[in-house]
Write an enzyme that holds these catalytic residues in place. Sequence first.
Site, short mmCIF file in Angstrom:
data_model
loop_
_atom_site.label_atom_id
_atom_site.label_comp_id
_atom_site.label_asym_id
_atom_site.label_seq_id
_atom_site.Cartn_x
_atom_site.Cartn_y
_atom_site.Cartn_z
N LEU A 162 102.26 23.70 72.34
CA LEU A 162 102.86 23.75 73.52
C LEU A 162 103.45 24.51 73.11
N GLU A 184 104.59 25.40 87.21
CA GLU A 184 104.18 26.84 87.78
C GLU A 184 102.90 27.11 88.48
N ASP A 236 110.12 19.76 73.46
CA ASP A 236 109.47 18.88 73.69
C ASP A 236 108.20 18.76 72.05
N LYS A 242 99.75 31.13 81.73
CA LYS A 242 99.58 29.86 82.46
C LYS A 242 98.13 29.74 82.98
N TYR A 271 104.95 34.52 84.05
CA TYR A 271 105.03 33.36 82.79
C TYR A 271 103.12 32.26 83.56
N ASP A 278 102.59 31.99 64.49
CA ASP A 278 102.61 33.02 65.05
C ASP A 278 101.27 32.83 65.92
N THR A 291 101.57 23.80 83.47
CA THR A 291 102.45 23.59 84.62
C THR A 291 103.00 23.58 86.17
N ALA A 332 105.15 28.21 73.60
CA ALA A 332 105.15 29.83 74.86
C ALA A 332 105.83 29.84 74.83
N GLN A 333 106.10 31.62 75.43
CA GLN A 333 107.45 32.00 76.01
C GLN A 333 107.12 31.55 77.28
N SER A 334 108.35 30.30 77.32
CA SER A 334 108.36 29.34 78.57
C SER A 334 109.42 30.06 79.18
N GLY A 378 104.67 24.47 68.35
CA GLY A 378 105.76 25.01 69.07
C GLY A 378 106.82 23.69 68.50
P1 NAP Z 1 110.45 25.41 74.58
O1 NAP Z 1 111.65 24.71 74.74
O2 NAP Z 1 110.75 27.27 74.72
O3 NAP Z 1 109.58 25.63 73.29
C1 NAP Z 1 109.07 26.55 72.85
C2 NAP Z 1 108.64 26.64 71.86
O4 NAP Z 1 107.45 27.92 71.96
C3 NAP Z 1 109.06 26.80 70.60
O5 NAP Z 1 109.05 26.03 69.67
C4 NAP Z 1 109.20 28.16 70.46
O6 NAP Z 1 109.32 28.62 69.12
C5 NAP Z 1 107.68 28.32 70.80
N1 NAP Z 1 107.49 29.93 70.11
C6 NAP Z 1 107.81 30.82 70.94
N2 NAP Z 1 107.24 32.01 70.87
C7 NAP Z 1 105.40 31.90 69.88
C8 NAP Z 1 105.20 32.53 69.34
N3 NAP Z 1 105.11 33.92 69.27
N4 NAP Z 1 104.22 32.10 68.57
C9 NAP Z 1 104.18 30.26 67.98
N5 NAP Z 1 105.34 29.67 68.86
C10 NAP Z 1 106.31 29.84 69.63
O7 NAP Z 1 109.81 24.55 75.51
P2 NAP Z 1 109.75 22.92 76.17
O8 NAP Z 1 110.04 23.09 77.53
O9 NAP Z 1 109.32 22.22 74.88
O10 NAP Z 1 107.82 23.02 76.37
C11 NAP Z 1 106.53 23.35 76.21
C12 NAP Z 1 105.79 23.31 76.59
O11 NAP Z 1 105.17 23.17 77.64
C13 NAP Z 1 105.62 25.46 76.64
O12 NAP Z 1 104.81 25.66 76.55
C14 NAP Z 1 105.94 25.15 78.60
O13 NAP Z 1 105.36 26.38 79.15
C15 NAP Z 1 104.93 23.74 79.01
N6 NAP Z 1 106.04 23.67 80.32
C16 NAP Z 1 106.60 22.17 80.00
C17 NAP Z 1 107.76 22.53 81.16
C18 NAP Z 1 109.21 22.34 81.03
O14 NAP Z 1 109.72 21.15 82.31
N7 NAP Z 1 109.94 21.83 80.01
C19 NAP Z 1 107.41 21.85 82.12
C20 NAP Z 1 105.50 22.28 82.52
C21 NAP Z 1 105.57 23.08 81.57
P3 NAP Z 1 111.12 29.46 68.89
O15 NAP Z 1 111.82 27.79 68.51
O16 NAP Z 1 110.52 30.12 67.49
O17 NAP Z 1 111.53 29.66 70.10
N1 GDD Z 2 117.20 29.38 84.79
C1 GDD Z 2 117.76 29.32 85.56
N2 GDD Z 2 119.49 30.66 85.80
N3 GDD Z 2 117.66 29.27 86.93
C2 GDD Z 2 118.22 29.07 88.24
C3 GDD Z 2 120.03 30.10 87.94
C4 GDD Z 2 120.69 30.15 86.66
O1 GDD Z 2 121.28 30.72 86.76
N4 GDD Z 2 120.04 30.05 89.45
C5 GDD Z 2 118.81 29.13 89.46
N5 GDD Z 2 118.31 28.97 89.28
C6 GDD Z 2 116.84 28.35 89.36
C7 GDD Z 2 115.85 29.50 89.45
O2 GDD Z 2 115.46 30.70 90.00
C8 GDD Z 2 114.53 28.48 88.98
O3 GDD Z 2 114.35 28.57 90.50
C9 GDD Z 2 115.17 26.66 89.38
O4 GDD Z 2 116.94 27.20 89.65
C10 GDD Z 2 114.75 26.14 87.88
O5 GDD Z 2 114.84 27.35 87.14
P1 GDD Z 2 114.50 26.74 85.24
O6 GDD Z 2 115.24 25.40 85.06
O7 GDD Z 2 114.90 28.71 84.55
O8 GDD Z 2 112.75 26.48 85.13
P2 GDD Z 2 111.99 26.81 85.55
O9 GDD Z 2 110.93 26.42 87.27
O10 GDD Z 2 111.68 28.43 86.20
O11 GDD Z 2 110.64 27.16 84.61
C11 GDD Z 2 110.38 25.48 84.35
O12 GDD Z 2 109.99 24.24 84.71
C12 GDD Z 2 108.31 25.32 84.75
C13 GDD Z 2 107.87 24.09 85.08
O13 GDD Z 2 107.93 23.88 86.44
C14 GDD Z 2 110.47 25.93 82.68
O14 GDD Z 2 110.32 24.43 81.69
C15 GDD Z 2 108.62 26.21 82.68
O15 GDD Z 2 108.99 26.73 81.03
C16 GDD Z 2 107.77 25.73 83.02
O16 GDD Z 2 106.41 25.59 83.24
#
Ligand code: NAP
Ligand code: GDD
Length: 351
Positions: free
Chosen positions: A83, A130, A16, A156, A152, A61, A128, A85-87, A11
């Site tokens: 890293l 979550e 990240d 996870k 999700y 993939d 996460t 994931a369908q995130s 990823g």
């Molecule tokens: P992101 O921007 O959505 O990146 C996800 C990555 O996974 C992308 O490179 C995507 O590739 C790849 N991917 C998706 N489906 C795949 C598949 N079937 N096979 C191979 N690669 C695939 O996520 P991020 O925010 O960088 O987060 C990185 C990781 O940390 C994720 O696992 C997420 O769930 C976890 N996480 C994130 C947060 C946060 O707040 N950001 C917090 C806690 C945990 P494409 O570019 O091709 O779509």
């Molecule tokens: N995306 C989105 N869009 N969220 C909204 C909206 C909107 O229009 N309006 C309100 N929200 C609220 C969501 O319901 C959620 O409670 C909060 O905003 C944060 O939503 P996201 O930014 O989509 O992030 P997330 O907390 O659901 O998930 C992210 O953080 C997780 C760690 O706690 C992702 O990065 C996950 O991959 C990660 O694990």
Amino acid sequence: MTGKKHALITGITGQDGAYLAKFLLDKGYKVFGTYRRLSTPNFWRLQALNIFEKINLIPADLLDAPSVIEAIEISEPDEVYHLAAQSFVAASFEQPIGTAEITGIGTTRVLEAIRHINSKIRFYQASTSELYGRRNTVPQNENIPFSPSSPYAAAKLYSYWITKIYREGYNIFASNGILFNHESPLRGMEFVTRKVSNAVAKIALGIENSIELGNIEAQRDWGYAPEYVESMWLMLQQEKPDDYVIATNEAHSVKIFVEEAFKIVNLDWHDYIKQDERFLRPLDVDLLIGDYSKAKRDLGWEPKIRFDSLVEIMVKEDLRRWERWLKGEHFPWDAPSYQSEAKILTRSLRV
Ligand code: NAP
Ligand code: GDD
């Protein structure tokens, strides 16, 4: 082998993945990353950080075990940062089975490849906040029971446990980073912080006139992504594998994020926000606050960028990008490729 340590990032095209690749290159690693063969390449983050030419890309993939095996065979990594994931939580309600396959079982495909190819490889799992789910105790540390509230989070949770199982059962150095939300100008546009910073910038420049949001009462512990990727590396440099919460120990609501973002461009948020049912989830996590004291004690990690600075960094970067766009400049950046969410045909996630 060059003598440099090898790191494989699954990823690498995500938020990240890109920041971690830069961090590891700066540390002297040879960096490999998996990417998906999409009909249109998605390398803008790597280009934006000026590291596209410095990394080694391998197509893989998570749905396709042989491609994962090949990525590990080709890269011969000392460390794997898993890293990919369908995130996006909302999408996991629309595509629960795909999410389980990718975000859940995908992790086992990587761990199995490590077990068979070289069980000395160190493994980081992107766990996460979550996992804690809704109406849980706060602040959340490594000992609070999990209670996932989305497909999700369920996927996870599986990955979290399979990581521990491979650690205990096969003696693999496998650690879970339980990262709370972390954001940046490289954040995907679906996520609420970037959706808001991008819309605020467009509204300030007269390109757009409203933002449609879902549950603005939800509270999150938002940190700055470039700092969070360092914690991943620190976890793999310890003597023993373990699990760590990474967070800021502060929560703010989506509403406060919106208010702060509009303040930066001297506008009153009340004039631009609309509620749209389509952005409400069947279940939503109400409050996340992370207690990162174990990471501070064992890894020496703590956050530096706090909420106000984070909002400012994001809004100012989106403003700068749209100002350049208005002048006709083209540069690596995702926003112009995004269809307005209002036009995307989906049913309300709530029945
Ligand atoms: P992101 O921007 O959505 O990146 C996800 C990555 O996974 C992308 O490179 C995507 O590739 C790849 N991917 C998706 N489906 C795949 C598949 N079937 N096979 C191979 N690669 C695939 O996520 P991020 O925010 O960088 O987060 C990185 C990781 O940390 C994720 O696992 C997420 O769930 C976890 N996480 C994130 C947060 C946060 O707040 N950001 C917090 C806690 C945990 P494409 O570019 O091709 O779509
Ligand atoms: N995306 C989105 N869009 N969220 C909204 C909206 C909107 O229009 N309006 C309100 N929200 C609220 C969501 O319901 C959620 O409670 C909060 O905003 C944060 O939503 P996201 O930014 O989509 O992030 P997330 O907390 O659901 O998930 C992210 O953080 C997780 C760690 O706690 C992702 O990065 C996950 O991959 C990660 O694990």
